[in-house]
Design an enzyme around this catalytic site. Sequence first.
Site, PDB file in Angstrom:
ATOM      1  N   SER A 138       0.835  -1.210   0.000  1.00 39.18           N
ATOM      2  CA  SER A 138       0.000   0.000   0.000  1.00 39.18           C
ATOM      3  C   SER A 138       0.867   1.255   0.000  1.00 39.18           C
ATOM      4  CB  SER A 138      -0.862   0.062   1.258  1.00 39.18           C
ATOM      5  OG  SER A 138      -1.614  -1.095   1.389  1.00 39.18           O
ATOM      6  N   HIS A 188      -7.048   2.226  -7.246  1.00 36.31           N
ATOM      7  CA  HIS A 188      -5.822   1.422  -7.184  1.00 36.31           C
ATOM      8  C   HIS A 188      -5.317   1.175  -8.590  1.00 36.31           C
ATOM      9  CE1 HIS A 188      -5.520  -0.743  -3.051  1.00 36.31           C
ATOM     10  NE2 HIS A 188      -5.817   0.533  -2.917  1.00 36.31           N
ATOM     11  N   HIS A 215      -5.562  -8.399  -2.271  1.00 31.68           N
ATOM     12  CA  HIS A 215      -5.679  -8.727  -0.846  1.00 31.68           C
ATOM     13  C   HIS A 215      -6.830  -9.701  -0.619  1.00 31.68           C
ATOM     14  CE1 HIS A 215      -3.712  -4.690  -0.680  1.00 31.68           C
ATOM     15  NE2 HIS A 215      -3.036  -5.256   0.285  1.00 31.68           N
ATOM     16  N   TYR A 247      -8.718  -9.669   1.901  1.00 29.32           N
ATOM     17  CA  TYR A 247      -9.879  -8.943   2.451  1.00 29.32           C
ATOM     18  C   TYR A 247     -10.728  -8.279   1.380  1.00 29.32           C
ATOM     19  CZ  TYR A 247      -6.981  -4.685   2.102  1.00 29.32           C
ATOM     20  OH  TYR A 247      -6.183  -3.673   1.646  1.00 29.32           O
ATOM     21  N   GLU A 248     -10.194  -8.192   0.159  1.00 28.99           N
ATOM     22  CA  GLU A 248     -10.994  -7.618  -0.927  1.00 28.99           C
ATOM     23  C   GLU A 248     -11.987  -8.642  -1.482  1.00 28.99           C
ATOM     24  OE1 GLU A 248      -8.618  -5.180  -3.850  1.00 28.99           O
ATOM     25  OE2 GLU A 248      -7.005  -5.835  -2.532  1.00 28.99           O
ATOM     26  N   ALA A 291       2.668  -2.498   4.545  1.00 26.37           N
ATOM     27  CA  ALA A 291       2.486  -1.598   5.684  1.00 26.37           C
ATOM     28  C   ALA A 291       2.017  -2.473   6.844  1.00 26.37           C
ATOM     29  CB  ALA A 291       1.420  -0.567   5.351  1.00 26.37           C
ATOM     30  N   MET A 323      -2.072  -7.237   6.736  1.00 29.20           N
ATOM     31  CA  MET A 323      -3.139  -7.993   6.061  1.00 29.20           C
ATOM     32  C   MET A 323      -2.709  -8.544   4.701  1.00 29.20           C
ATOM     33  SD  MET A 323      -6.176  -5.271   6.806  1.00 29.20           S
ATOM     34  CE  MET A 323      -6.338  -4.465   8.418  1.00 29.20           C
ATOM     35  N   SER A 324      -1.413  -8.819   4.544  1.00 26.92           N
ATOM     36  CA  SER A 324      -0.961  -9.272   3.219  1.00 26.92           C
ATOM     37  C   SER A 324       0.282 -10.140   3.336  1.00 26.92           C
ATOM     38  CB  SER A 324      -0.644  -8.047   2.349  1.00 26.92           C
ATOM     39  OG  SER A 324       0.478  -7.366   2.857  1.00 26.92           O
ATOM     40  N   ASN A 380       2.020   2.432  12.075  1.00 28.54           N
ATOM     41  CA  ASN A 380       1.270   2.827  13.279  1.00 28.54           C
ATOM     42  C   ASN A 380       1.634   1.878  14.397  1.00 28.54           C
ATOM     43  OD1 ASN A 380      -0.381   0.952  11.429  1.00 28.54           O
ATOM     44  ND2 ASN A 380      -1.388   0.666  13.398  1.00 28.54           N
ATOM     45  N   HIS A 382      -6.629   4.236   8.616  1.00 35.09           N
ATOM     46  CA  HIS A 382      -5.988   4.113   7.307  1.00 35.09           C
ATOM     47  C   HIS A 382      -5.234   5.390   6.916  1.00 35.09           C
ATOM     48  CE1 HIS A 382      -5.236   2.192   3.543  1.00 35.09           C
ATOM     49  NE2 HIS A 382      -5.903   3.079   2.842  1.00 35.09           N
TER      50      HIS A 382
HETATM   51  N1  HPA Z   1      -3.117  -3.849  11.613  1.00 37.55           N
HETATM   52  C1  HPA Z   1      -3.268  -4.575  10.479  1.00 37.55           C
HETATM   53  N2  HPA Z   1      -2.810  -4.177   9.303  1.00 37.55           N
HETATM   54  C2  HPA Z   1      -2.163  -3.017   9.242  1.00 37.55           C
HETATM   55  C3  HPA Z   1      -1.966  -2.204  10.378  1.00 37.55           C
HETATM   56  C4  HPA Z   1      -2.473  -2.658  11.631  1.00 37.55           C
HETATM   57  O1  HPA Z   1      -2.346  -1.996  12.674  1.00 37.55           O
HETATM   58  N3  HPA Z   1      -1.278  -1.102   9.973  1.00 37.55           N
HETATM   59  C5  HPA Z   1      -1.065  -1.249   8.642  1.00 37.55           C
HETATM   60  N4  HPA Z   1      -1.601  -2.390   8.201  1.00 37.55           N
END
Ligand code: HPA
Length: 290
Positions: free
Chosen positions: A41, A72, A94, A96-97, A124, A227-228, A251, A265
């Site tokens: 991402s 995207h 992904h 989740y998509e 990320a 998530m990837s 984060n 996000h």
């Molecule tokens: N959790 C899951 N996926 C993520 C996060 C998170 O805190 N930050 C970036 N992708």
Amino acid sequence: MEAASSSPSHCRYSYEEYKQTADWLLANTEQRPKVAIICGSGLGSLAELLDDKNAFSYEDIPHFPISTVQGHVGRLVFGKLQGRECVCMQGRFHFYEGYDIHTVTYPVRVFFLLGVETLIVTNAAGGLNGAYNVGDIMLIKDHINMPGFAGQNPLCGHNDERFGVRFLCMSDAYDRDLRALARRTAEEQGCGSFLQEGVYCMVAGPTYETIAECRVLQKLGADAVGMSTVPEVVVARHCGLRVLGLSLITNKVVTDYDSNEKANHKEVLKTTERRTQDLQRLISQLITKI
Ligand code: HPA
């Protein structure tokens, strides 16, 4: 996007489909990359740095999955990074998509059939390790495959020996030499102070983790959560590719019930933007040494 396979016992793609995709690409570009890069991402701009670009929209590539997320970019970009031929996925698929796990990993087998030997994956991730700071780059040394625990492993189903073995060893998934090379390169370019090495845990998403979930993942030994990446790495190792994984800590996860912090996000994208250049420089330098 097609509906997910109703039968979990079969991979939904045949060897011939992967082969047709690879042969089409080989017929449409003269480049023969040994390195593939999956851009996470906000990191897709790496592909813009390539010289002598040959770019293909996913929708134009036979059998290739199609990006359905608005805004995207979905392109496979062949080109030279610091003079080295490589192929970049600008936009990944992904779980989740709504893509099934075989579709998420489709491009990796195509890379293998193109002659790629090394896969670099970026993502990320949220920092679970209390010593990590936002903006740190984590070399992935191992992973925890949460969707795999729940039966979503891309190698479930019929095993095609032309790709790899039935029971795959995963104790050496992330190449030690590549990690050492990445560390040296990062130190050379002044990124050593924010370089970490740790365990990446994949969750299916798209929800960020609850406080209780974050605490569980910490107890399991994960340093970062995202998530990837994991399905692609499993399939890459299955067909013998060497893997380097890089997580950008965008984060810090929330583990305290009194905290007012919330994963979001926007923060993820903001951090990505701040570190894009460092990551791009790191990968560009690294690729000349592989
Ligand atoms: N959790 C899951 N996926 C993520 C996060 C998170 O805190 N930050 C970036 N992708």
